[in-house]
Design a protein around this motif. Sequence first.
Motif, mmCIF file in Angstrom:
data_model
loop_
_atom_site.group_PDB
_atom_site.id
_atom_site.type_symbol
_atom_site.label_atom_id
_atom_site.label_comp_id
_atom_site.label_asym_id
_atom_site.label_seq_id
_atom_site.Cartn_x
_atom_site.Cartn_y
_atom_site.Cartn_z
ATOM 1 N N TYR A 43 0.825 -1.215 0.000
ATOM 2 C CA TYR A 43 0.000 0.000 0.000
ATOM 3 C C TYR A 43 0.860 1.265 0.000
ATOM 4 O O TYR A 43 0.481 2.274 -0.581
ATOM 5 C CB TYR A 43 -0.947 0.015 1.210
ATOM 6 N N VAL A 44 2.019 1.181 0.681
ATOM 7 C CA VAL A 44 2.916 2.347 0.698
ATOM 8 C C VAL A 44 3.296 2.732 -0.732
ATOM 9 O O VAL A 44 3.324 3.910 -1.088
ATOM 10 C CB VAL A 44 4.182 2.063 1.548
ATOM 11 N N ILE A 45 3.552 1.716 -1.556
ATOM 12 C CA ILE A 45 3.952 2.001 -2.940
ATOM 13 C C ILE A 45 2.835 2.759 -3.668
ATOM 14 O O ILE A 45 3.085 3.742 -4.363
ATOM 15 C CB ILE A 45 4.319 0.696 -3.674
ATOM 16 N N VAL A 46 1.581 2.318 -3.460
ATOM 17 C CA VAL A 46 0.458 3.017 -4.098
ATOM 18 C C VAL A 46 0.347 4.439 -3.560
ATOM 19 O O VAL A 46 0.229 5.408 -4.322
ATOM 20 C CB VAL A 46 -0.876 2.275 -3.870
ATOM 21 N N SER A 47 0.394 4.586 -2.234
ATOM 22 C CA SER A 47 0.142 5.908 -1.663
ATOM 23 C C SER A 47 1.298 6.872 -1.923
ATOM 24 O O SER A 47 1.082 8.083 -1.987
ATOM 25 C CB SER A 47 -0.176 5.813 -0.168
ATOM 26 N N LEU A 48 2.520 6.352 -2.110
ATOM 27 C CA LEU A 48 3.634 7.222 -2.497
ATOM 28 C C LEU A 48 3.318 7.944 -3.800
ATOM 29 O O LEU A 48 3.474 9.162 -3.917
ATOM 30 C CB LEU A 48 4.910 6.386 -2.711
ATOM 31 N N GLY A 49 2.869 7.164 -4.780
ATOM 32 C CA GLY A 49 2.541 7.744 -6.084
ATOM 33 C C GLY A 49 1.383 8.717 -5.980
ATOM 34 O O GLY A 49 1.420 9.816 -6.539
ATOM 35 N N LEU A 50 0.372 8.309 -5.213
ATOM 36 C CA LEU A 50 -0.808 9.160 -5.044
ATOM 37 C C LEU A 50 -0.443 10.437 -4.292
ATOM 38 O O LEU A 50 -0.938 11.528 -4.612
ATOM 39 C CB LEU A 50 -1.905 8.379 -4.302
ATOM 40 N N SER A 259 2.013 16.759 1.288
ATOM 41 C CA SER A 259 3.096 17.659 0.894
ATOM 42 C C SER A 259 4.464 17.110 1.289
ATOM 43 O O SER A 259 5.470 17.777 1.154
ATOM 44 C CB SER A 259 2.886 19.036 1.521
ATOM 45 N N SER A 260 4.482 15.869 1.773
ATOM 46 C CA SER A 260 5.752 15.246 2.134
ATOM 47 C C SER A 260 5.705 13.776 1.728
ATOM 48 O O SER A 260 4.670 13.127 1.841
ATOM 49 C CB SER A 260 5.972 15.367 3.641
ATOM 50 N N VAL A 261 6.838 13.288 1.227
ATOM 51 C CA VAL A 261 6.909 11.879 0.823
ATOM 52 C C VAL A 261 6.650 10.970 2.027
ATOM 53 O O VAL A 261 5.932 9.975 1.936
ATOM 54 C CB VAL A 261 8.292 11.572 0.202
ATOM 55 N N TRP A 262 7.195 11.370 3.180
ATOM 56 C CA TRP A 262 7.042 10.543 4.381
ATOM 57 C C TRP A 262 5.603 10.529 4.879
ATOM 58 O O TRP A 262 5.192 9.613 5.581
ATOM 59 C CB TRP A 262 7.978 11.027 5.490
ATOM 60 N N GLY A 263 4.852 11.569 4.527
ATOM 61 C CA GLY A 263 3.448 11.628 4.931
ATOM 62 C C GLY A 263 2.680 10.430 4.411
ATOM 63 O O GLY A 263 1.904 9.798 5.141
ATOM 64 N N ALA A 264 2.902 10.078 3.141
ATOM 65 C CA ALA A 264 2.207 8.938 2.539
ATOM 66 C C ALA A 264 2.570 7.648 3.278
ATOM 67 O O ALA A 264 1.714 6.794 3.526
ATOM 68 C CB ALA A 264 2.564 8.829 1.064
ATOM 69 N N VAL A 265 3.848 7.531 3.664
ATOM 70 C CA VAL A 265 4.302 6.333 4.370
ATOM 71 C C VAL A 265 3.624 6.257 5.739
ATOM 72 O O VAL A 265 3.045 5.230 6.108
ATOM 73 C CB VAL A 265 5.844 6.351 4.530
ATOM 74 N N LEU A 266 3.666 7.382 6.460
ATOM 75 C CA LEU A 266 3.072 7.421 7.797
ATOM 76 C C LEU A 266 1.573 7.122 7.749
ATOM 77 O O LEU A 266 1.058 6.326 8.537
ATOM 78 C CB LEU A 266 3.320 8.802 8.424
ATOM 79 N N PHE A 313 2.063 14.325 9.055
ATOM 80 C CA PHE A 313 3.526 14.440 8.998
ATOM 81 C C PHE A 313 4.005 15.892 8.922
ATOM 82 O O PHE A 313 4.840 16.302 9.725
ATOM 83 C CB PHE A 313 4.105 13.603 7.861
ATOM 84 N N PRO A 314 3.478 16.694 7.972
ATOM 85 C CA PRO A 314 3.926 18.094 7.916
ATOM 86 C C PRO A 314 3.608 18.854 9.190
ATOM 87 O O PRO A 314 4.411 19.675 9.646
ATOM 88 C CB PRO A 314 3.156 18.667 6.732
ATOM 89 N N THR A 315 2.450 18.566 9.814
ATOM 90 C CA THR A 315 2.077 19.263 11.039
ATOM 91 C C THR A 315 3.058 18.947 12.152
ATOM 92 O O THR A 315 3.577 19.842 12.821
ATOM 93 C CB THR A 315 0.653 18.856 11.475
ATOM 94 N N ILE A 316 3.327 17.642 12.331
ATOM 95 C CA ILE A 316 4.246 17.231 13.395
ATOM 96 C C ILE A 316 5.647 17.758 13.132
ATOM 97 O O ILE A 316 6.302 18.287 14.029
ATOM 98 C CB ILE A 316 4.269 15.694 13.526
ATOM 99 N N SER A 317 6.126 17.655 11.888
ATOM 100 C CA SER A 317 7.513 18.043 11.639
ATOM 101 C C SER A 317 7.697 19.550 11.770
ATOM 102 O O SER A 317 8.732 19.995 12.268
ATOM 103 C CB SER A 317 8.015 17.519 10.296
ATOM 104 N N SER A 318 6.692 20.352 11.403
ATOM 105 C CA SER A 318 6.891 21.794 11.574
ATOM 106 C C SER A 318 6.790 22.168 13.049
ATOM 107 O O SER A 318 7.475 23.084 13.517
ATOM 108 C CB SER A 318 5.904 22.612 10.724
ATOM 109 N N TRP A 319 5.951 21.403 13.800
ATOM 110 C CA TRP A 319 5.872 21.638 15.239
ATOM 111 C C TRP A 319 7.224 21.333 15.903
ATOM 112 O O TRP A 319 7.726 22.089 16.725
ATOM 113 C CB TRP A 319 4.767 20.758 15.833
#
Lengths: 337, 256
Positions: A43-50, A259-266, A313-319
């Motif tokens: 699923y990570v592979i799908v959501s990365l692309g999405l 807005s982050s690649v890691w967001g899709a993974v998380l 992910f973006p919310t946590i990382s900017s915090w």
Amino acid sequence: MKLKGVQQTNWIGVGIFVLIVLIFPFVVTQSFLLNHATFTGIYVIVSLGLGLLMGYAGQISLGQAAFYGVGAYATAIMTTTYGLSPWIGLIFSIAIAALLAYIMGYTMARLSGYYLAMATLAFGIIVHSVLVEWRSVTLGASGFYGIPSINIFGYTITQGIPYYYFVWAFAIIGIIICLNIVHSRVGRALRSIHDSEIASSAMGVETGKYKTQIFVLSAIFAGVAGWLFAHMSYSISPSSFTLDASIIFLAMVVLGGSSSVWGAVLGTVLITMIQVTVHTLGEQFTFITSEFEHVVYGLILVLVIIFMPRGLFPTISSWLNNKMSQRSSETQEKKAS
Amino acid sequence: MLEVKNVTKTFGGVVANKDVSFSFEEGQIVGLIGPNGAGKSTMFNMISAIFPPSEGEIIFRKQRIDKMPTNAMAPLGISRTFQNLQVFKNMTVVENVMVGRHIRTKTGTLRAALKLPGTKKEEVSAYDKAMEYIQFVGLQDLYDHLAGNLALGKLRLLELARALATEPKLLLLDEIAAGLNHKETKEMSNLIEKIRNNGTTVFVVEHDMDLVMSICDKIIVLDQGEKIAEGTPREIQSNQRVITAYLGAEVEKNAQ
């Protein structure tokens, strides 16, 4: 080399993530959890692309499960009906998904807004109908049985730990590819389209071209995931590739943050964890059915959109960044005084 | 260098530009002025191919550009800034200017995805070049700040740096001094003169008359969509039609 002020890949972060993936099977030994972890990789592979499509090209696909299904069925037909190697199946999984996305993306590159969302929604429904109705090729609603396992250098990748590593190898390559694109000339061009399409094209960025390319890339990712799914599952049927599945992929990306690649993974990891939790609870409490999952997804989507529209992910990382810079400025002040 | 031939632009029934023709040569600072609603921004949007004219032709260096897509302008050598500030606000200053280097670099999606040899080198050179333009406009202290956090005066400079990074032959500045204080306006006019002296032709739409009169080599005046005058700042200042357009017919009556 560090180019200050430019978004670049944090390779230490990638390394830590790879380490977690590597040691996971040693820590978690229950086979059903390992199975879920393998599915998470797919699923990570799908959501990365999405995620790349939504966060960077600014387009929404409501039919990502269709590309996933096309990938799975392409290889199932090639390997089961025609007896070809799964590796040849992979070429078909990628090529057919990419071709379909290219045709759709090419015609829609000039349009903006929600045309792609609508078109992919329709595409998803069409693909599902074709899978159910084109019985001579897809074997209809009951689907395929006896999809062969993948061989690599004479070694059969069996279910369990080998397939887990096999899937995550693809997922990590996918993550690295996405990070490379995002932190490049192309990634900047895409981000600029997101902020001001008019300024972007005044700078000479071919906005339509990049949107199409990312859409094709997202379809290729989904196609590869479909290929991995088909050869893991032994059997596939159209019920895995419904609109529901597309919406779950969407939920993963929205939850994690596009807005982050890691967001899709998380997001993918969290949604899978919710699935597992609901299933486990369902075994103990009869009132928790699988329908309950959908209530939870719906609730999550609503809450995320209201309280952190950028995603987790973006919310946590900017915090965290704010905390860190606060702390460093505090220590600087202390030193100064 | 640029030739505008009988250009008319209508939006529905509204005529924004009516049969406007003018041309200018390389190496100048040219001003486009006129009262509000004169059709200056519409003209700029057509020259930068944001939208095509309804009638007429626009020729840049012997090439018709009026039917080309917007993204074909920068490679031809036309770049611009925006009156209503179109910075990439979620990107840093240096990243904004690096987008200006887009057409001068060529890493595509596939090369980027696989990080093929040469991509890193190109990235570093785009970065270094972007920093040169940041230095040129004087934003070096803010290069790693998010563009969204910058003050208006800095945003105008950022747009200028980004447009310059494409290495244009013709630079279009759409009210680049709007909202700037006196000191900032002075600095901006110095920069514009420097840009011209470096060999780039500059075409400005401007409301600040002091700025226009002090730096322009040539001025074109629009009023209600039509060209009413063309000439040197001195000629324009004494042109009766221009004075009437700006101050209204009553002044003319009183004067008589």
